[in-house]
Design a protein around this motif. Structure first.
Motif, PDB file in Angstrom:
ATOM      1  N   ILE A  32     -31.294   8.900  12.045  1.00 16.07           N
ATOM      2  CA  ILE A  32     -31.686  10.276  11.798  1.00 16.07           C
ATOM      3  C   ILE A  32     -30.896  10.830  10.613  1.00 16.07           C
ATOM      4  O   ILE A  32     -29.659  10.801  10.615  1.00 16.07           O
ATOM      5  N   HIS A  33     -31.615  11.331   9.612  1.00 18.32           N
ATOM      6  CA  HIS A  33     -31.002  11.999   8.469  1.00 18.32           C
ATOM      7  C   HIS A  33     -31.265  13.496   8.637  1.00 18.32           C
ATOM      8  O   HIS A  33     -32.416  13.922   8.808  1.00 18.32           O
ATOM      9  N   HIS A  34     -30.213  14.304   8.579  1.00 13.54           N
ATOM     10  CA  HIS A  34     -30.349  15.717   8.917  1.00 13.54           C
ATOM     11  C   HIS A  34     -29.295  16.534   8.182  1.00 13.54           C
ATOM     12  O   HIS A  34     -28.363  16.002   7.577  1.00 13.54           O
ATOM     13  N   GLU A  35     -29.468  17.848   8.267  1.00 12.97           N
ATOM     14  CA  GLU A  35     -28.473  18.761   7.740  1.00 12.97           C
ATOM     15  C   GLU A  35     -27.246  18.754   8.648  1.00 12.97           C
ATOM     16  O   GLU A  35     -27.287  18.262   9.778  1.00 12.97           O
ATOM     17  N   ASP A  36     -26.139  19.313   8.147  1.00 14.32           N
ATOM     18  CA  ASP A  36     -24.919  19.365   8.956  1.00 14.32           C
ATOM     19  C   ASP A  36     -25.122  20.234  10.191  1.00 14.32           C
ATOM     20  O   ASP A  36     -25.796  21.261  10.147  1.00 14.32           O
ATOM     21  N   ARG A  37     -24.534  19.791  11.282  1.00 14.64           N
ATOM     22  CA  ARG A  37     -24.470  20.520  12.544  1.00 14.64           C
ATOM     23  C   ARG A  37     -25.841  21.052  13.013  1.00 14.64           C
ATOM     24  O   ARG A  37     -26.020  22.251  13.252  1.00 14.64           O
ATOM     25  N   PRO A  38     -26.827  20.179  13.159  1.00 10.78           N
ATOM     26  CA  PRO A  38     -28.103  20.638  13.726  1.00 10.78           C
ATOM     27  C   PRO A  38     -27.940  20.945  15.210  1.00 10.78           C
ATOM     28  O   PRO A  38     -27.187  20.289  15.917  1.00 10.78           O
ATOM     29  N   ARG A  39     -28.636  21.940  15.665  1.00  8.98           N
ATOM     30  CA  ARG A  39     -28.598  22.314  17.088  1.00  8.98           C
ATOM     31  C   ARG A  39     -29.740  21.600  17.814  1.00  8.98           C
ATOM     32  O   ARG A  39     -30.869  21.563  17.336  1.00  8.98           O
ATOM     33  N   LEU A  40     -29.415  21.046  18.973  1.00 14.06           N
ATOM     34  CA  LEU A  40     -30.402  20.323  19.776  1.00 14.06           C
ATOM     35  C   LEU A  40     -30.354  20.822  21.207  1.00 14.06           C
ATOM     36  O   LEU A  40     -29.274  20.967  21.789  1.00 14.06           O
ATOM     37  N   ARG A  41     -31.554  21.074  21.778  1.00 11.56           N
ATOM     38  CA  ARG A  41     -31.666  21.381  23.206  1.00 11.56           C
ATOM     39  C   ARG A  41     -32.760  20.489  23.787  1.00 11.56           C
ATOM     40  O   ARG A  41     -33.836  20.370  23.209  1.00 11.56           O
ATOM     41  N   TYR A  42     -32.464  19.927  24.963  1.00 15.47           N
ATOM     42  CA  TYR A  42     -33.373  18.958  25.572  1.00 15.47           C
ATOM     43  C   TYR A  42     -33.428  19.183  27.066  1.00 15.47           C
ATOM     44  O   TYR A  42     -32.422  19.475  27.710  1.00 15.47           O
ATOM     45  N   ARG A  43     -34.639  19.023  27.625  1.00 15.57           N
ATOM     46  CA  ARG A  43     -34.814  18.961  29.074  1.00 15.57           C
ATOM     47  C   ARG A  43     -35.885  17.929  29.369  1.00 15.57           C
ATOM     48  O   ARG A  43     -36.984  17.989  28.807  1.00 15.57           O
ATOM     49  N   GLY A  44     -35.575  16.974  30.248  1.00 11.89           N
ATOM     50  CA  GLY A  44     -36.540  15.940  30.590  1.00 11.89           C
ATOM     51  C   GLY A  44     -36.540  15.647  32.075  1.00 11.89           C
ATOM     52  O   GLY A  44     -35.506  15.754  32.738  1.00 11.89           O
TER      53      GLY A  44
END
Length: 319
Positions: A32-44
């Protein structure tokens, strides 16, 4: 095998390394290439052979996806995504339904910030639902595009997912293994009819010849003996020693029904017998009996029971 109880996982982070590690653990190997400090929320919610989840992220992501050995259907909630494989390029926006069509091959995924709601299916389960009879015209299940066949099919798939999501989120006692297996088969069948693939075709002349009463007797005997188990249309076809298309044709031609509807009627009969034999003083409930025989929606079970037997199941239990 289906699990006894669905397992719920939640996760949140702004750490880039943890972000990638979690994606890999949830979906499979990827970079994964991304910007600094991406926010992630997950529910499964994991239910054995399938998982329903939602994932929200705050940065643009460029993902190099390795072969996942998973079939993933996604509905774009607020994001925009691009899937690229070789010369093929698909783009989806809010409200669109899409499929990762090549579980055995790498591809590129470009995601703008937003949310996806996913359904992750075990490919072997989907193959079993789509399978033809053993030893005849074997073919590898293959989806041919990311996009649904029609918008109506996409809407029906989403309605199916919503029904099963409600089942898994129900605060009542957990779903039975039979119910969870039925839910998985329903999602697999919905996916097969929603996205173009090489499995579902019209019956051939060979299928028509195989749809005779002897094949039907083998199919109905298998259903009668195994209604308590999580069996699929592919299991029924294999027991009858014909293709799934031939077994569907046999039930329609000779009984004016489908294998799935016949199985449902047999399970309703078993639920009826169990209610007749039950002692209400022992704590037996209509809901528990319905759940044990794979009827997730208890109000629909009651309506179907009354249409068949002329009384509500609660009346049978209290008699």
């Amino acid at each position: 095998m289906p699990m006894d109880e669905p397992q719920t996982t939640t996760f949140a982070t702004t750490d880039g390394d943890a972000f990638e590690q979690f994606f890999t653990s949830a979906y499979g190997s990827m970079r994964i290439h991304h910007e600094d400090r991406p926010r992630l929320r997950y529910r499964g919610v994991h239910a054995g052979l399938f998982t329903l989840d939602s994932i929200e992220w705050s940065a643009r992501l460029n993902i190099e996806v390795e072969p996942l050995n998973k079939i993933i259907v996604s509905r774009v909630t607020t994001a925009r995504i691009q899937i690229a494989y070789g010369q093929d390029d698909w783009r989806f926006t809010a409200g669109d339904l899409c499929l990762a069509p090549y579980p055995e091959r790498p591809y590129l995924n470009n995601l703008r910030p937003g949310e996806l709601r996913n359904c992750i299916l075990d490919p072997d389960m989907v193959t079993r639902v789509a399978a033809t009879a053993p030893g005849r015209r074997p073919q590898r299940l293959r989806f041919t595009t990311c996009a649904p066949v029609t918008s109506a099919a996409a809407a029906q798939w989403w309605a199916t997912r919503g029904y099963i999501a409600d089942l898994l989120d129900d605060p009542q006692p957990g779903a039975s293994p039979l119910m969870l297996a039925n839910a998985g088969h329903l999602l697999a069948a919905a996916t097969l009819t929603t996205f173009p693939n090489n499995a579902l075709t019209d019956p051939t002349s060979e299928d028509s010849q195989d749809a005779h009463p002897a094949s039907l007797r083998r199919a109905t005997a298998f259903i009668d003996e195994n209604a308590h188990r999580p069996i699929s249309p592919a299991d029924i076809a294999a027991a009858a020693r014909i293709t799934i298309r031939a077994v569907q044709l046999a039930f329609r031609r000779h009984l004016d029904t489908t294998p799935t509807e016949y199985l449902r009627r047999v399970r309703l009969h078993h639920a009826h017998r169990e209610l007749l034999a039950a002692d209400p003083g022992t704590g037996v409930t209509v809901g528990a009996v319905a759940t044990r025989w794979g009827f997730a929606n208890h109000s629909r079970f009651s309506a179907e029971y009354r249409a068949t037997y002329g009384v509500l199941p609660s009346h049978t239990l209290r008699r």
